[in-house]
Scaffold this active site. Structure first.
Site, PDB file in Angstrom:
ATOM      1  N   SER A 216      43.865  14.291 -20.445  1.00  0.00           N
ATOM      2  CA  SER A 216      45.013  15.092 -21.708  1.00  0.00           C
ATOM      3  C   SER A 216      45.344  13.693 -22.467  1.00  0.00           C
ATOM      4  CB  SER A 216      45.786  15.392 -20.948  1.00  0.00           C
ATOM      5  OG  SER A 216      46.239  14.305 -19.638  1.00  0.00           O
ATOM      6  N   GLY A 218      47.741  14.657 -24.723  1.00  0.00           N
ATOM      7  CA  GLY A 218      48.625  15.889 -24.806  1.00  0.00           C
ATOM      8  C   GLY A 218      48.511  17.171 -26.808  1.00  0.00           C
ATOM      9  N   GLY A 221      44.666  17.477 -27.435  1.00  0.00           N
ATOM     10  CA  GLY A 221      43.727  18.463 -26.675  1.00  0.00           C
ATOM     11  C   GLY A 221      43.477  17.578 -25.187  1.00  0.00           C
ATOM     12  N   GLY A 247      49.492  19.172 -17.131  1.00  0.00           N
ATOM     13  CA  GLY A 247      48.386  18.446 -16.582  1.00  0.00           C
ATOM     14  C   GLY A 247      47.798  18.640 -15.347  1.00  0.00           C
ATOM     15  N   ASP A 248      48.744  19.152 -14.497  1.00  0.00           N
ATOM     16  CA  ASP A 248      48.766  20.102 -13.102  1.00  0.00           C
ATOM     17  C   ASP A 248      47.651  21.699 -13.905  1.00  0.00           C
ATOM     18  OD1 ASP A 248      50.204  18.415 -12.056  1.00  0.00           O
ATOM     19  OD2 ASP A 248      52.122  19.480 -12.769  1.00  0.00           O
TER      20      ASP A 248
END
Lengths: 305, 305
Positions: A216, A218, A221, A247-248
């Site tokens: 990730s 941020g 993308g 993130g989850d």
């Protein structure tokens, strides 16, 4: 079924207040409390998508009972392993003045060897029926430093892929067991490889540990280095909000893509749309489903040769 | 027996960390969790002194259960009234770098009229056996704004003196019922009277409401305006530490002085020594008994004519 394992499960407390002032007495306007830890958030997102998810992890004490009660109220399936210690809390203070989030994390309960072994047995029994095992978050104090090696290997022994989303030593150690997928962020990628270029760092991790890497970046993308190629997916637009659960949501999209045998190109497009849909919600584990459905087929995915 | 009433009882969580940084993720080194709210702290101090104290108040939800469990473990006698809402938490972050305490207070549960009436009935029944009723802290949302008027009058109807230690509207309203003793701090005294000179403000409150006034002046000590005279007691020395529980220790000393029919001059000397002994302890409700015993007979008390 997607099995999510959260060894250091938590009760997540979210406080909304005008502004958090250090050294002062601060009055909270609104309190939200729900079971958390990354794997619980992943399962909560999967449940919103209508996917079949099951939560396991370690819980204990009054805070553990509160977490179990909340999972029941939310209709999230769980089979948890009891411990003598007290489940940790996390406190997030959301400032309504400037949108700042201040996070205060308890370390978590001291887990005994016996309790850790009970969790391993639980994961082994539940993994039989799983399409993928998601291993998320920190290890509680007392858990073996190679805890994720044990869990990845338990899944692998039954031919079930594991997705590892952790940080620090738990991530670095866990990679040695070669999980099918790893989801680091940029900081973790750099820490693992010493490389600041995400594409180089992701390739290094994939070559070294043989796993697909979903990184990730941020607001820039997601980057995925996989056996179907290297993909870069950008969010549909700049989304302001709470990045904590993004993130989850990404992990939930990737895991459900694995369970549905979709292509990586589609998985990563869905993951970036679902992450953006999570940023739009104030609480980790929530997603803006309308936003996700409106955008998931319109994500630009670049393929790097 | 000293009955302490804490309508907005709490679970007090104390986090020790290096430094609390706003907008960042902060890791807690050590967690302490205990039942709190001013009246619970008063009872905890009384128990350390060997005095007979009984806690009542409103409790509910998982946090309420945790508070009751902790009272049981600490051996603090209680007869609490159940509510449907969730007992509040308070979070105190103690910075080990600079000693700063950042306090984050949940507002407390919404209390129904029926639940408030249940508490009144409970206080009426328990006050019969009490030497003094201590009314402490904020009123939870939903409690009547004149809640302390009702409780002071319930005690007075049985000939039992009430000590009121609250703030804002709950204090201002409660004074109308003319409690035997009120314990404001300097900010509250000024807010009540518009007077910045504590001696003038205390005299004004005593004349207006007919109650003894014990005003805490922080590190300058205590001022008591009573029917035995006006007393000013100074702490034995400048004590550094945690001022949060000092006011509750002061109330404990005054209440036990009332129960023992001691003179005001002695009560206030003991109160200033016990407050200093509380400042020396990191958690509200704890007192350094050795320090208290070493100093209580050597406090300078000035008498103002």
């Amino acid at each position: 079924m997607i099995l999510t394992v959260t060894p250091n499960l938590a009760m997540d407390i979210t406080y909304r207040l005008d502004e958090l002032k250090v050294g002062a007495t601060n009055r909270v306007r609104r309190v939200d409390a729900r079971a958390g830890g990354k794997g619980v958030n992943v399962a909560r997102v999967l449940r919103s998508l209508g996917a079949d998810a099951l939560v396991t992890g370690l819980v204990g004490g009054a805070t553990g009972r509160a977490a179990v009660d909340e999972l029941d109220r939310a209709g999230i399936a769980h089979q948890l392993t009891p411990i003598a210690g007290e489940t940790r809390k996390t406190v997030t203070c959301m400032s309504e003045v400037d949108g700042d989030a201040t996070i205060i994390n308890e370390p978590g309960p001291a887990v005994t060897e016996r309790e850790w072994d009970d969790l391993c047995t639980r994961v082994r029994d539940l993994a039989v029926a799983a399409d993928i095992v998601v291993l998320s978050g920190s290890l509680p104090p007392g858990a073996p430093v190679d805890g994720y090696v044990q869990l990845v290997e338990l899944a692998a022994a039954q031919g079930i892929p594991a997705l590892l989303d952790s940080s620090g030593g738990a991530l670095a150690e866990g990679l040695a067991a070669r999980p099918a997928i790893v989801k680091p962020n940029l900081t973790e990628l750099t820490a693992l490889t010493g490389e600041s270029d995400p594409a180089v760092a992701a390739r290094t991790v994939r070559q070294r540990f043989g796993c697909a890497v979903v990184a990730s970046l941020g607001s820039a993308g997601l980057l995925a280095d996989t056996d179907e190629g290297v993909f870069l997916a950008r969010p549909p637009e700049v989304v302001r909000g709470n990045p904590i659960g993004a993130g989850d949501a990404c992990v939930a999209a990737v895991a459900s893509g694995i369970a549905e045998h979709s292509l990586w190109r589609q998985r990563i497009a869905h993951a970036v749309a679902l992450s953006a849909a999570a940023v739009r919600c104030p609480l980790a584990g929530d997603v803006d489903l309308d936003y996700y459905r409106a955008h998931r087929e319109h994500i630009t995915v670049e393929v790097t040769p």
